[in-house]
Design a protein around this motif. Structure first.
Motif, mmCIF file in Angstrom:
data_model
loop_
_atom_site.group_PDB
_atom_site.id
_atom_site.type_symbol
_atom_site.label_atom_id
_atom_site.label_comp_id
_atom_site.label_asym_id
_atom_site.label_seq_id
_atom_site.Cartn_x
_atom_site.Cartn_y
_atom_site.Cartn_z
ATOM 1 N N GLU A 13 0.823 -1.210 0.000
ATOM 2 C CA GLU A 13 0.000 0.000 0.000
ATOM 3 C C GLU A 13 0.856 1.259 0.000
ATOM 4 O O GLU A 13 0.557 2.242 -0.660
ATOM 5 C CB GLU A 13 -0.920 -0.004 1.228
ATOM 6 C CG GLU A 13 -1.986 -1.088 1.195
ATOM 7 C CD GLU A 13 -2.924 -0.932 0.024
ATOM 8 O OE1 GLU A 13 -3.188 0.217 -0.382
ATOM 9 O OE2 GLU A 13 -3.400 -1.940 -0.503
ATOM 10 N N ALA A 14 1.981 1.233 0.711
ATOM 11 C CA ALA A 14 2.811 2.436 0.825
ATOM 12 C C ALA A 14 3.464 2.820 -0.480
ATOM 13 O O ALA A 14 3.909 3.942 -0.651
ATOM 14 C CB ALA A 14 3.882 2.215 1.897
ATOM 15 N N HIS A 15 3.500 1.847 -1.435
ATOM 16 C CA HIS A 15 4.209 2.125 -2.676
ATOM 17 C C HIS A 15 3.288 2.125 -3.894
ATOM 18 O O HIS A 15 3.762 2.141 -5.022
ATOM 19 C CB HIS A 15 5.316 1.089 -2.874
ATOM 20 C CG HIS A 15 6.365 1.133 -1.807
ATOM 21 N ND1 HIS A 15 7.246 2.174 -1.682
ATOM 22 C CD2 HIS A 15 6.651 0.269 -0.802
ATOM 23 C CE1 HIS A 15 8.057 1.956 -0.649
ATOM 24 N NE2 HIS A 15 7.713 0.815 -0.093
ATOM 25 N N ARG A 16 1.986 2.120 -3.676
ATOM 26 C CA ARG A 16 1.053 2.093 -4.811
ATOM 27 C C ARG A 16 1.291 3.275 -5.749
ATOM 28 O O ARG A 16 1.344 3.122 -6.957
ATOM 29 C CB ARG A 16 -0.396 2.115 -4.308
ATOM 30 C CG ARG A 16 -0.925 0.746 -3.918
ATOM 31 C CD ARG A 16 -2.392 0.855 -3.566
ATOM 32 N NE ARG A 16 -2.929 -0.440 -3.178
ATOM 33 C CZ ARG A 16 -3.431 -1.326 -4.029
ATOM 34 N NH1 ARG A 16 -3.418 -1.058 -5.315
ATOM 35 N NH2 ARG A 16 -3.925 -2.457 -3.597
ATOM 36 N N ASP A 17 1.403 4.469 -5.189
ATOM 37 C CA ASP A 17 1.529 5.657 -6.025
ATOM 38 C C ASP A 17 2.848 5.689 -6.773
ATOM 39 O O ASP A 17 2.972 6.350 -7.801
ATOM 40 C CB ASP A 17 1.387 6.914 -5.170
ATOM 41 C CG ASP A 17 -0.017 7.058 -4.596
ATOM 42 O OD1 ASP A 17 -0.944 6.453 -5.174
ATOM 43 O OD2 ASP A 17 -0.175 7.757 -3.582
ATOM 44 N N ALA A 18 3.867 4.965 -6.250
ATOM 45 C CA ALA A 18 5.173 4.970 -6.889
ATOM 46 C C ALA A 18 5.235 3.976 -8.040
ATOM 47 O O ALA A 18 6.168 4.032 -8.842
ATOM 48 C CB ALA A 18 6.252 4.648 -5.857
ATOM 49 N N ALA A 19 4.290 3.049 -8.138
ATOM 50 C CA ALA A 19 4.306 2.048 -9.198
ATOM 51 C C ALA A 19 4.085 2.735 -10.542
ATOM 52 O O ALA A 19 3.063 3.400 -10.738
ATOM 53 C CB ALA A 19 3.227 1.001 -8.943
ATOM 54 N N PRO A 20 5.013 2.571 -11.495
ATOM 55 C CA PRO A 20 4.904 3.317 -12.755
ATOM 56 C C PRO A 20 3.708 2.930 -13.611
ATOM 57 O O PRO A 20 3.284 3.714 -14.459
ATOM 58 C CB PRO A 20 6.222 2.989 -13.461
ATOM 59 C CG PRO A 20 6.671 1.694 -12.862
ATOM 60 C CD PRO A 20 6.218 1.743 -11.438
ATOM 61 N N LEU A 21 3.147 1.753 -13.390
ATOM 62 C CA LEU A 21 2.008 1.315 -14.202
ATOM 63 C C LEU A 21 0.722 1.217 -13.393
ATOM 64 O O LEU A 21 -0.223 0.546 -13.802
ATOM 65 C CB LEU A 21 2.322 -0.037 -14.851
ATOM 66 C CG LEU A 21 3.512 -0.052 -15.801
ATOM 67 C CD1 LEU A 21 3.708 -1.437 -16.391
ATOM 68 C CD2 LEU A 21 3.341 0.979 -16.924
ATOM 69 N N GLN A 22 0.700 1.897 -12.256
ATOM 70 C CA GLN A 22 -0.507 1.869 -11.429
ATOM 71 C C GLN A 22 -1.706 2.369 -12.224
ATOM 72 O O GLN A 22 -1.651 3.409 -12.882
ATOM 73 C CB GLN A 22 -0.306 2.744 -10.193
ATOM 74 C CG GLN A 22 -1.386 2.579 -9.133
ATOM 75 C CD GLN A 22 -1.395 1.186 -8.545
ATOM 76 O OE1 GLN A 22 -0.349 0.624 -8.276
ATOM 77 N NE2 GLN A 22 -2.576 0.626 -8.364
ATOM 78 N N THR A 41 4.619 -11.059 -14.618
ATOM 79 C CA THR A 41 5.018 -10.784 -13.243
ATOM 80 C C THR A 41 5.620 -9.393 -13.108
ATOM 81 O O THR A 41 5.305 -8.647 -12.174
ATOM 82 C CB THR A 41 6.035 -11.842 -12.771
ATOM 83 O OG1 THR A 41 5.445 -13.138 -12.871
ATOM 84 C CG2 THR A 41 6.449 -11.595 -11.340
ATOM 85 N N ALA A 42 6.488 -9.019 -14.056
ATOM 86 C CA ALA A 42 7.123 -7.701 -14.005
ATOM 87 C C ALA A 42 6.098 -6.583 -14.149
ATOM 88 O O ALA A 42 6.167 -5.560 -13.446
ATOM 89 C CB ALA A 42 8.183 -7.593 -15.100
ATOM 90 N N LEU A 43 5.138 -6.759 -15.043
ATOM 91 C CA LEU A 43 4.110 -5.737 -15.237
ATOM 92 C C LEU A 43 3.236 -5.598 -13.985
ATOM 93 O O LEU A 43 2.872 -4.491 -13.585
ATOM 94 C CB LEU A 43 3.257 -6.086 -16.453
ATOM 95 C CG LEU A 43 3.969 -5.993 -17.808
ATOM 96 C CD1 LEU A 43 3.123 -6.640 -18.904
ATOM 97 C CD2 LEU A 43 4.281 -4.542 -18.166
ATOM 98 N N ALA A 44 2.903 -6.737 -13.375
ATOM 99 C CA ALA A 44 2.100 -6.695 -12.155
ATOM 100 C C ALA A 44 2.861 -6.012 -11.027
ATOM 101 O O ALA A 44 2.287 -5.219 -10.269
ATOM 102 C CB ALA A 44 1.693 -8.110 -11.748
ATOM 103 N N ARG A 45 4.135 -6.295 -10.902
ATOM 104 C CA ARG A 45 4.937 -5.656 -9.860
ATOM 105 C C ARG A 45 5.033 -4.151 -10.071
ATOM 106 O O ARG A 45 5.197 -3.398 -9.112
ATOM 107 C CB ARG A 45 6.331 -6.278 -9.832
ATOM 108 C CG ARG A 45 6.369 -7.647 -9.182
ATOM 109 C CD ARG A 45 7.747 -8.250 -9.238
ATOM 110 N NE ARG A 45 7.804 -9.508 -8.503
ATOM 111 C CZ ARG A 45 8.694 -10.457 -8.697
ATOM 112 N NH1 ARG A 45 9.631 -10.304 -9.625
ATOM 113 N NH2 ARG A 45 8.667 -11.562 -7.979
#
Length: 268
Positions: A13-22, A41-45
């Motif tokens: 949760e703390a890194h949701r906004d940092a995910a480039p493909l969120q 897997t990479a895209l999901a991460r």
């Protein structure tokens, strides 16, 4: 991202906004194993919601569970199956932003005495038609989202001569040609089209070559290295590029030589 109790890849949760493909939605064909599995897997991460497509239902469902996504059986050589895959994705997630058209098979024959029309059509259907049909099917969904990114899995066999498997080279050269041509053609629609061109990478396609590769001391590229390159392409801004992935080298777009232009008439 961390793995949840079920083993699925889930965002912290703390890194949701940092995910480039969120907030992005991705389709990955041929995702039950090898390069497709690693790329899903990479895209999901990176935050994407992923639809896993493959003919291998058991493997595909395992990957879908792992990435907390959905599985859809799909024969990419069938245009209607590609359309149904896109419709399924839109129903589940509301649209499509990314398509990795990765499904592919080994050729299994040449053009001489070993020529087998059924094997030839199977290879061209998966390796070339799958990219053309997948692109055709996904374009309206991407236009509806204001654009998107399409990545096709080609090969170093699409950048060089392959005397031992000319038919595989032919369909992979065609994918490279599509990427170079569709990149600028689709740019006005805000759709980027690129290709990833790995050497001998960990996948079922090299199963019949493993002994030869070991005898010659040729390294097998980890599937994760190809997936990392796919992620770089998707999160970048290039189009019409063909990224090579080779053992011991930094992946980058292949630099094609320009074709010579027409010569001026003599005396002018």
């Amino acid at each position: 991202m961390t793995k949840g109790e079920s083993g699925s890849v889930v965002p912290q949760e703390a890194h949701r906004d940092a995910a480039p493909l969120q907030g992005k939605v991705a389709i990955v064909t041929g995702a039950a194993s090898g390069l497709g599995r690693a790329s899903a897997t990479a895209l999901a991460r990176a935050g994407a919601r992923v639809v896993v497509a493959d003919l291998d239902a058991q493997g595909g469902r395992e990957v879908a569970d792992m990435v907390d996504g959905h599985f859809r059986a799909c024969d990419v050589s069938d245009l209607d199956a590609n359309r149904a895959l896109v419709e399924f994705t839109q129903e589940r997630y509301g649209g499509v932003d990314i398509a990795l058209l990765n499904a592919g098979v080994a050729t299994g024959c040449g053009v001489g005495e070993d020529f087998d029309p059924a094997r030839y059509r199977r290879a061209m259907g998966a390796n070339l038609d799958g990219v053309v049909f997948g692109t055709h099917a996904v374009l309206p969904a991407m236009r509806a989202r204001g654009g998107g990114s399409i990545v096709a899995t080609a090969s170093l066999a699409g950048l060089a001569a392959v005397p031992l498997d000319p038919l595989y080279a032919a369909n992979k050269h065609a994918v490279v040609g599509l990427a170079r041509s569709l990149g600028p053609a689709l740019a006005p629609q805000n759709v980027r089209f690129n290709a990833v061109c790995p050497g001998f990478a960990e996948s079922r396609i090299i199963d019949h070559l493993r002994d030869m590769l070991a005898e010659q001391g040729l390294p097998v590229i980890p599937a994760e290295a190809v997936a990392d390159t796919v992620l770089r392409i998707v999160t970048g801004d290039g189009t019409g590029e063909c990224w090579f992935v080779q053992a011991g080298r930094e992946p980058e777009p292949f630099r094609f030589r320009n074709v010579p232009g027409p010569a001026e008439p003599a005396g002018l």
